[in-house]
Scaffold this motif. Structure first.
Motif, PDB file in Angstrom:
ATOM      1  N   LEU A 161       0.837  -1.205   0.000  1.00 28.21           N
ATOM      2  CA  LEU A 161       0.000   0.000   0.000  1.00 28.21           C
ATOM      3  C   LEU A 161       0.872   1.255   0.000  1.00 28.21           C
ATOM      4  O   LEU A 161       0.592   2.209  -0.730  1.00 28.21           O
ATOM      5  CB  LEU A 161      -0.940   0.006   1.206  1.00 28.21           C
ATOM      6  CG  LEU A 161      -2.155  -0.908   1.105  1.00 28.21           C
ATOM      7  CD1 LEU A 161      -2.823  -1.065   2.464  1.00 28.21           C
ATOM      8  CD2 LEU A 161      -3.141  -0.388   0.079  1.00 28.21           C
ATOM      9  N   ASP A 162       1.939   1.248   0.787  1.00 22.99           N
ATOM     10  CA  ASP A 162       2.836   2.410   0.819  1.00 22.99           C
ATOM     11  C   ASP A 162       3.502   2.630  -0.539  1.00 22.99           C
ATOM     12  O   ASP A 162       3.666   3.770  -0.973  1.00 22.99           O
ATOM     13  CB  ASP A 162       3.892   2.249   1.917  1.00 22.99           C
ATOM     14  CG  ASP A 162       3.303   2.404   3.314  1.00 22.99           C
ATOM     15  OD1 ASP A 162       2.206   3.004   3.432  1.00 22.99           O
ATOM     16  OD2 ASP A 162       3.931   1.932   4.274  1.00 22.99           O
ATOM     17  N   ARG A 163       3.893   1.544  -1.206  1.00 24.03           N
ATOM     18  CA  ARG A 163       4.477   1.694  -2.556  1.00 24.03           C
ATOM     19  C   ARG A 163       3.437   2.227  -3.533  1.00 24.03           C
ATOM     20  O   ARG A 163       3.741   3.055  -4.393  1.00 24.03           O
ATOM     21  CB  ARG A 163       5.035   0.359  -3.048  1.00 24.03           C
ATOM     22  CG  ARG A 163       6.368   0.008  -2.419  1.00 24.03           C
ATOM     23  CD  ARG A 163       7.072  -1.101  -3.153  1.00 24.03           C
ATOM     24  NE  ARG A 163       6.342  -2.344  -3.195  1.00 24.03           N
ATOM     25  CZ  ARG A 163       6.333  -3.257  -2.238  1.00 24.03           C
ATOM     26  NH1 ARG A 163       7.025  -3.062  -1.147  1.00 24.03           N
ATOM     27  NH2 ARG A 163       5.638  -4.361  -2.373  1.00 24.03           N
ATOM     28  N   LEU A 164       2.193   1.772  -3.398  1.00 25.93           N
ATOM     29  CA  LEU A 164       1.134   2.256  -4.289  1.00 25.93           C
ATOM     30  C   LEU A 164       0.832   3.731  -4.021  1.00 25.93           C
ATOM     31  O   LEU A 164       0.515   4.471  -4.947  1.00 25.93           O
ATOM     32  CB  LEU A 164      -0.132   1.408  -4.129  1.00 25.93           C
ATOM     33  CG  LEU A 164      -0.033  -0.004  -4.708  1.00 25.93           C
ATOM     34  CD1 LEU A 164      -1.237  -0.842  -4.296  1.00 25.93           C
ATOM     35  CD2 LEU A 164       0.099   0.041  -6.212  1.00 25.93           C
ATOM     36  N   VAL A 165       0.939   4.167  -2.764  1.00 23.61           N
ATOM     37  CA  VAL A 165       0.779   5.586  -2.450  1.00 23.61           C
ATOM     38  C   VAL A 165       1.907   6.364  -3.114  1.00 23.61           C
ATOM     39  O   VAL A 165       1.700   7.426  -3.706  1.00 23.61           O
ATOM     40  CB  VAL A 165       0.753   5.822  -0.920  1.00 23.61           C
ATOM     41  CG1 VAL A 165       0.902   7.299  -0.589  1.00 23.61           C
ATOM     42  CG2 VAL A 165      -0.542   5.276  -0.325  1.00 23.61           C
ATOM     43  N   GLY A 166       3.125   5.830  -3.037  1.00 23.89           N
ATOM     44  CA  GLY A 166       4.284   6.491  -3.636  1.00 23.89           C
ATOM     45  C   GLY A 166       4.190   6.630  -5.138  1.00 23.89           C
ATOM     46  O   GLY A 166       4.722   7.585  -5.715  1.00 23.89           O
ATOM     47  N   ARG A 171      -4.262   6.513  -2.583  1.00 20.76           N
ATOM     48  CA  ARG A 171      -3.885   7.693  -1.805  1.00 20.76           C
ATOM     49  C   ARG A 171      -4.149   7.458  -0.329  1.00 20.76           C
ATOM     50  O   ARG A 171      -5.007   6.665   0.046  1.00 20.76           O
ATOM     51  CB  ARG A 171      -4.579   8.942  -2.308  1.00 20.76           C
ATOM     52  CG  ARG A 171      -6.047   8.993  -2.139  1.00 20.76           C
ATOM     53  CD  ARG A 171      -6.604  10.259  -2.803  1.00 20.76           C
ATOM     54  NE  ARG A 171      -8.034  10.175  -2.846  1.00 20.76           N
ATOM     55  CZ  ARG A 171      -8.833  10.936  -2.120  1.00 20.76           C
ATOM     56  NH1 ARG A 171      -8.330  11.854  -1.343  1.00 20.76           N
ATOM     57  NH2 ARG A 171     -10.122  10.785  -2.195  1.00 20.76           N
ATOM     58  N   ARG A 172      -3.382   8.152   0.479  1.00 17.20           N
ATOM     59  CA  ARG A 172      -3.528   8.059   1.927  1.00 17.20           C
ATOM     60  C   ARG A 172      -4.648   9.022   2.334  1.00 17.20           C
ATOM     61  O   ARG A 172      -4.611  10.198   2.004  1.00 17.20           O
ATOM     62  CB  ARG A 172      -2.210   8.438   2.595  1.00 17.20           C
ATOM     63  CG  ARG A 172      -2.125   7.998   4.020  1.00 17.20           C
ATOM     64  CD  ARG A 172      -0.763   8.273   4.625  1.00 17.20           C
ATOM     65  NE  ARG A 172       0.360   7.709   3.910  1.00 17.20           N
ATOM     66  CZ  ARG A 172       0.800   6.462   4.024  1.00 17.20           C
ATOM     67  NH1 ARG A 172       0.164   5.635   4.826  1.00 17.20           N
ATOM     68  NH2 ARG A 172       1.851   6.043   3.360  1.00 17.20           N
ATOM     69  N   TYR A 178      -6.466   4.300   3.795  1.00 17.23           N
ATOM     70  CA  TYR A 178      -6.165   4.367   2.361  1.00 17.23           C
ATOM     71  C   TYR A 178      -7.463   4.463   1.583  1.00 17.23           C
ATOM     72  O   TYR A 178      -8.508   3.993   2.028  1.00 17.23           O
ATOM     73  CB  TYR A 178      -5.378   3.123   1.931  1.00 17.23           C
ATOM     74  CG  TYR A 178      -4.073   2.971   2.658  1.00 17.23           C
ATOM     75  CD1 TYR A 178      -2.908   3.548   2.151  1.00 17.23           C
ATOM     76  CD2 TYR A 178      -4.002   2.273   3.863  1.00 17.23           C
ATOM     77  CE1 TYR A 178      -1.702   3.416   2.825  1.00 17.23           C
ATOM     78  CE2 TYR A 178      -2.796   2.155   4.535  1.00 17.23           C
ATOM     79  CZ  TYR A 178      -1.658   2.714   4.016  1.00 17.23           C
ATOM     80  OH  TYR A 178      -0.473   2.598   4.676  1.00 17.23           O
ATOM     81  N   ARG A 179      -7.376   5.079   0.423  1.00 19.39           N
ATOM     82  CA  ARG A 179      -8.540   5.250  -0.425  1.00 19.39           C
ATOM     83  C   ARG A 179      -8.096   5.105  -1.868  1.00 19.39           C
ATOM     84  O   ARG A 179      -6.960   5.460  -2.218  1.00 19.39           O
ATOM     85  CB  ARG A 179      -9.119   6.648  -0.198  1.00 19.39           C
ATOM     86  CG  ARG A 179     -10.300   6.984  -1.086  1.00 19.39           C
ATOM     87  CD  ARG A 179     -10.807   8.365  -0.808  1.00 19.39           C
ATOM     88  NE  ARG A 179     -11.634   8.294   0.392  1.00 19.39           N
ATOM     89  CZ  ARG A 179     -12.092   9.331   1.038  1.00 19.39           C
ATOM     90  NH1 ARG A 179     -11.800  10.557   0.630  1.00 19.39           N
ATOM     91  NH2 ARG A 179     -12.843   9.202   2.101  1.00 19.39           N
ATOM     92  N   ALA A 180      -8.984   4.632  -2.717  1.00 15.57           N
ATOM     93  CA  ALA A 180      -8.670   4.487  -4.144  1.00 15.57           C
ATOM     94  C   ALA A 180      -8.338   5.856  -4.736  1.00 15.57           C
ATOM     95  O   ALA A 180      -8.935   6.872  -4.338  1.00 15.57           O
ATOM     96  CB  ALA A 180      -9.840   3.853  -4.892  1.00 15.57           C
ATOM     97  N   GLN A 181      -7.401   5.895  -5.641  1.00 16.47           N
ATOM     98  CA  GLN A 181      -7.018   7.145  -6.289  1.00 16.47           C
ATOM     99  C   GLN A 181      -8.139   7.573  -7.230  1.00 16.47           C
ATOM    100  O   GLN A 181      -8.647   6.757  -7.994  1.00 16.47           O
ATOM    101  CB  GLN A 181      -5.708   6.972  -7.079  1.00 16.47           C
ATOM    102  CG  GLN A 181      -5.149   8.218  -7.666  1.00 16.47           C
ATOM    103  CD  GLN A 181      -4.670   9.218  -6.615  1.00 16.47           C
ATOM    104  OE1 GLN A 181      -4.516   8.892  -5.452  1.00 16.47           O
ATOM    105  NE2 GLN A 181      -4.439  10.421  -7.039  1.00 16.47           N
ATOM    106  N   GLU A 182      -8.525   8.833  -7.145  1.00 13.96           N
ATOM    107  CA  GLU A 182      -9.577   9.336  -8.029  1.00 13.96           C
ATOM    108  C   GLU A 182      -9.052   9.406  -9.443  1.00 13.96           C
ATOM    109  O   GLU A 182      -7.918   9.802  -9.666  1.00 13.96           O
ATOM    110  CB  GLU A 182     -10.043  10.717  -7.563  1.00 13.96           C
ATOM    111  CG  GLU A 182     -10.697  10.675  -6.196  1.00 13.96           C
ATOM    112  CD  GLU A 182     -11.004  12.065  -5.663  1.00 13.96           C
ATOM    113  OE1 GLU A 182     -10.663  13.046  -6.336  1.00 13.96           O
ATOM    114  OE2 GLU A 182     -11.568  12.137  -4.566  1.00 13.96           O
ATOM    115  N   SER A 183      -9.858   9.026 -10.384  1.00  9.51           N
ATOM    116  CA  SER A 183      -9.426   9.039 -11.792  1.00  9.51           C
ATOM    117  C   SER A 183      -9.388  10.430 -12.362  1.00  9.51           C
ATOM    118  O   SER A 183     -10.120  11.279 -12.092  1.00  9.51           O
ATOM    119  CB  SER A 183     -10.365   8.200 -12.635  1.00  9.51           C
ATOM    120  OG  SER A 183     -10.334   6.875 -12.166  1.00  9.51           O
TER     121      SER A 183
END
Length: 183
Positions: A161-166, A171-172, A178-183
């Protein structure tokens, strides 16, 4: 006759105990295999990051003015300390290492394929696609993926999850959320 019955009972108790041990050991083996896969994936990402940093350090433009030596000879290449260490390896080993670091696409179609992620990363991205705009904890993600059997598996989910935030894929939303990144 009594000793035969007692011996049979002891064998039965021992067999039941061994069955319980077997089930526990199989679960532990699966958890360790998942943890090993997560560690291997993290090791790979650290190696790629280190390789990228080594390349940046070897570039003359990446050096600071105060660290540059006096004018080098015209035909002597400027080499950063990390590159000097890499130079000690034989030429075939360096070429082999570079091929592992940067695989070259053999065709235009291969170059345009989307990057393939690890299985855990794909599972997490699929999970976030399903939960929409909800805020979730790493432990909830791990539970939804069946990876909440031990702290190592949960930590693998947290690290991913931290790598995906990076990489701005997730997004954190707050501390531990954590929450899905808005498109």
């Amino acid at each position: 006759m009594v000793s035969a019955t007692r011996a049979a009972h002891e064998i039965e108790v021992t067999a039941e105990s061994l069955q319980e041990d077997l089930a526990r050991l199989e679960i532990q083996k699966q958890a360790l295999e998942r943890e090993l896969a997560a560690v291997a994936a993290h090791l790979d990402s650290v190696q790629r990051a280190l390789s990228a940093l080594t390349v940046l350090m070897a570039e003359p433009s990446g050096r600071r003015g105060a660290e540059q030596p006096e004018q080098p000879e015209a035909d002597a290449p400027v080499v950063a300390p990390a590159a000097r260490t890499a130079r000690k390896q034989s030429a075939p080993r360096q070429a082999e290492r570079r091929q592992k670091e940067k695989p070259v696409a053999s065709s235009h179609a291969e170059a345009e394929e989307p990057r393939s992620y690890g299985a855990l990363t794909e599972q997490i991205l699929d999970y976030f696609a399903g939960v929409g705009d909800a805020e979730v904890r790493a432990r909830d993600v791990a539970a939804a993926l069946g990876r909440d059997t031990d702290s190592g598996s949960i930590n693998a989910v947290r690290s991913t999850l931290d790598r995906l935030v990076g990489t701005s894929r997730v997004r954190r939303a707050g501390r531990g959320l954590y929450r899905a990144q808005e498109s």
